[in-house]
Scaffold this active site. Structure first.
Site, PDB file in Angstrom:
ATOM      1  N   GLY A  46       0.989  -1.297  -0.098  1.00 43.77           N
ATOM      2  CA  GLY A  46      -0.121  -0.091  -0.116  1.00 43.77           C
ATOM      3  C   GLY A  46       0.884   1.524   0.054  1.00 43.77           C
ATOM      4  O   GLY A  46       0.505   2.169  -0.565  1.00 43.77           O
ATOM      5  N   GLU A 101       3.502   4.362   6.208  1.00 39.85           N
ATOM      6  CA  GLU A 101       2.297   3.638   5.690  1.00 39.85           C
ATOM      7  C   GLU A 101       1.308   4.362   4.978  1.00 39.85           C
ATOM      8  O   GLU A 101       1.316   5.696   5.058  1.00 39.85           O
ATOM      9  CB  GLU A 101       1.646   2.975   7.299  1.00 39.85           C
ATOM     10  CG  GLU A 101       1.905   1.662   7.594  1.00 39.85           C
ATOM     11  CD  GLU A 101       1.314   0.632   6.534  1.00 39.85           C
ATOM     12  OE1 GLU A 101       1.163   1.144   5.635  1.00 39.85           O
ATOM     13  OE2 GLU A 101       1.418  -0.432   7.143  1.00 39.85           O
ATOM     14  N   ASP A 105      -5.563   1.873  10.261  1.00 40.73           N
ATOM     15  CA  ASP A 105      -6.884   1.421  10.457  1.00 40.73           C
ATOM     16  C   ASP A 105      -7.061   0.789  11.804  1.00 40.73           C
ATOM     17  O   ASP A 105      -7.299   1.555  12.888  1.00 40.73           O
ATOM     18  CB  ASP A 105      -7.399   0.403   9.405  1.00 40.73           C
ATOM     19  CG  ASP A 105      -8.863   0.235   9.288  1.00 40.73           C
ATOM     20  OD1 ASP A 105      -9.337   0.491  10.502  1.00 40.73           O
ATOM     21  OD2 ASP A 105      -9.394  -0.075   8.332  1.00 40.73           O
ATOM     22  N   ARG A 167      -5.241   0.333  -6.809  1.00 39.66           N
ATOM     23  CA  ARG A 167      -4.136   1.199  -6.374  1.00 39.66           C
ATOM     24  C   ARG A 167      -3.653   2.165  -7.155  1.00 39.66           C
ATOM     25  O   ARG A 167      -3.232   3.233  -6.728  1.00 39.66           O
ATOM     26  CB  ARG A 167      -2.832   0.256  -6.235  1.00 39.66           C
ATOM     27  CG  ARG A 167      -3.052  -0.962  -5.010  1.00 39.66           C
ATOM     28  CD  ARG A 167      -1.818  -1.839  -4.744  1.00 39.66           C
ATOM     29  NE  ARG A 167      -1.954  -2.950  -4.233  1.00 39.66           N
ATOM     30  CZ  ARG A 167      -1.991  -3.206  -3.011  1.00 39.66           C
ATOM     31  NH1 ARG A 167      -2.298  -2.197  -2.219  1.00 39.66           N
ATOM     32  NH2 ARG A 167      -2.157  -4.348  -2.499  1.00 39.66           N
TER      33      ARG A 167
HETATM   34  C1  PRP Z   1      -3.435  -2.375   4.563  1.00 36.27           C
HETATM   35  C2  PRP Z   1      -2.722  -0.900   4.583  1.00 36.27           C
HETATM   36  C3  PRP Z   1      -1.768  -1.028   6.073  1.00 36.27           C
HETATM   37  C4  PRP Z   1      -2.469  -1.844   6.821  1.00 36.27           C
HETATM   38  C5  PRP Z   1      -3.608  -1.018   7.723  1.00 36.27           C
HETATM   39  O1  PRP Z   1      -2.504  -3.289   4.069  1.00 36.27           O
HETATM   40  O2  PRP Z   1      -1.795  -0.759   3.405  1.00 36.27           O
HETATM   41  O3  PRP Z   1      -0.815  -1.761   5.679  1.00 36.27           O
HETATM   42  O4  PRP Z   1      -3.624  -2.536   5.856  1.00 36.27           O
HETATM   43  O5  PRP Z   1      -4.471  -1.701   8.490  1.00 36.27           O
HETATM   44  P1  PRP Z   1      -4.448  -2.099   9.810  1.00 36.27           P
HETATM   45  O6  PRP Z   1      -4.186  -0.957  10.654  1.00 36.27           O
HETATM   46  O7  PRP Z   1      -5.918  -2.549  10.056  1.00 36.27           O
HETATM   47  O8  PRP Z   1      -3.400  -3.235  10.388  1.00 36.27           O
HETATM   48  P2  PRP Z   1      -2.976  -4.669   3.561  1.00 36.27           P
HETATM   49  O9  PRP Z   1      -3.042  -5.676   4.650  1.00 36.27           O
HETATM   50  O10 PRP Z   1      -4.204  -4.754   2.769  1.00 36.27           O
HETATM   51  O11 PRP Z   1      -1.778  -5.135   2.500  1.00 36.27           O
HETATM   52  P3  PRP Z   1      -1.327  -4.113   1.233  1.00 36.27           P
HETATM   53  O12 PRP Z   1      -0.606  -3.067   1.487  1.00 36.27           O
HETATM   54  O13 PRP Z   1      -0.748  -5.030   0.261  1.00 36.27           O
HETATM   55  O14 PRP Z   1      -2.697  -3.621   0.545  1.00 36.27           O
HETATM   56 MG    MG Z   2      -4.741  -4.192   1.132  1.00 39.64          MG
HETATM   57 MN    MN Z   3      -0.400  -2.227   3.748  1.00 38.50          MN
END
Ligand code: PRP
Ligand code: MG
Ligand code: MN
Length: 178
Positions: A46, A101, A105, A167
């Site tokens: 991300g 980041e 979330d 993305r």
């Molecule tokens: C998403 C985003 C953050 C994380 C935030 O990544 O990019 O890294 O979730 O969420 P959290 O605070 O609830 O942990 P994801 O797991 O979707 O992987 P990606 O970055 O490859 O999309």
């Molecule tokens: Mg993701």
């Molecule tokens: Mn991520």
């Protein structure tokens, strides 16, 4: 509005607004780290876009490295479990580390990173996130630079995916509630 995987999203943050905010954060980092060479640790997938843009607003020497985590898979809600898909390669001992980041979330991913960082013994450790959901961050991870606080709704674009797509959108879109 925009349809992604059969769901309706509306424009939430324009590319312009994002860039303006990143410029401010880049300026702050350049000032605060003056005379040092921080290393940005970008959390794939991300954060690839925000890291690339933020880095261009940093005017002091800085390095970059990547790690890769996954917790959402193809879903809109966290699996509650963070998987490390790629480890950091750089030696972070004694370094000024800035974790980048795209979104905090539930905070589980950032918490995982901060826990992992302890064993690396950096000289200093700060966190940047473009987006933060204050109502959802029940882990209360410390965040040093936050681009935007946003409501607890699913967002896509600018690096953020829904089932790995979206993305590439330059702007950020938020799930239309009704
Ligand atoms: C998403 C985003 C953050 C994380 C935030 O990544 O990019 O890294 O979730 O969420 P959290 O605070 O609830 O942990 P994801 O797991 O979707 O992987 P990606 O970055 O490859 O999309
Ligand atoms: Mg993701
Ligand atoms: Mn991520």
């Amino acid at each position: 509005t925009l349809t992604c995987r059969g769901e309706q999203f509306r424009l939430y943050l324009t590319d312009e607004a994002i860039q303006e905010r990143l410029q401010e954060i880049g300026d702050a980092i350049s000032e605060e780290y003056e005379g040092r060479t921080p290393i940005l640790v970008s959390v794939l997938n991300g954060a690839f876009m925000v890291t690339a843009d933020l880095m261009r607003y940093i005017t002091i020497d800085c390095e970059i490295d990547f790690m890769k985590l996954s917790s959402y898979g193809d879903e809109k809600v966290s699996s509650g479990e963070v998987t490390e898909l790629k480890r950091i390669d750089a030696n972070l001992e004694g370094r000024d580390v800035i974790v980048v980041e795209d979104i905090v979330d539930t905070g589980l991913s950032m918490q995982f990173i901060l826990n992992m960082m302890e064993s690396h013994r950096p000289a200093s450790l700060r966190t940047v996130t473009l987006l933060h959901k204050p109502t959802s961050n029940d882990t209360n991870v410390p965040l040093d630079y936050v681009g935007f606080n946003i409501p607890d709704l699913f967002v896509i674009g600018y690096g953020l995916d829904y089932g790995q797509i979206a993305r590439n959108l330059p702007d950020i879109y938020i799930l239309d509630e009704e």
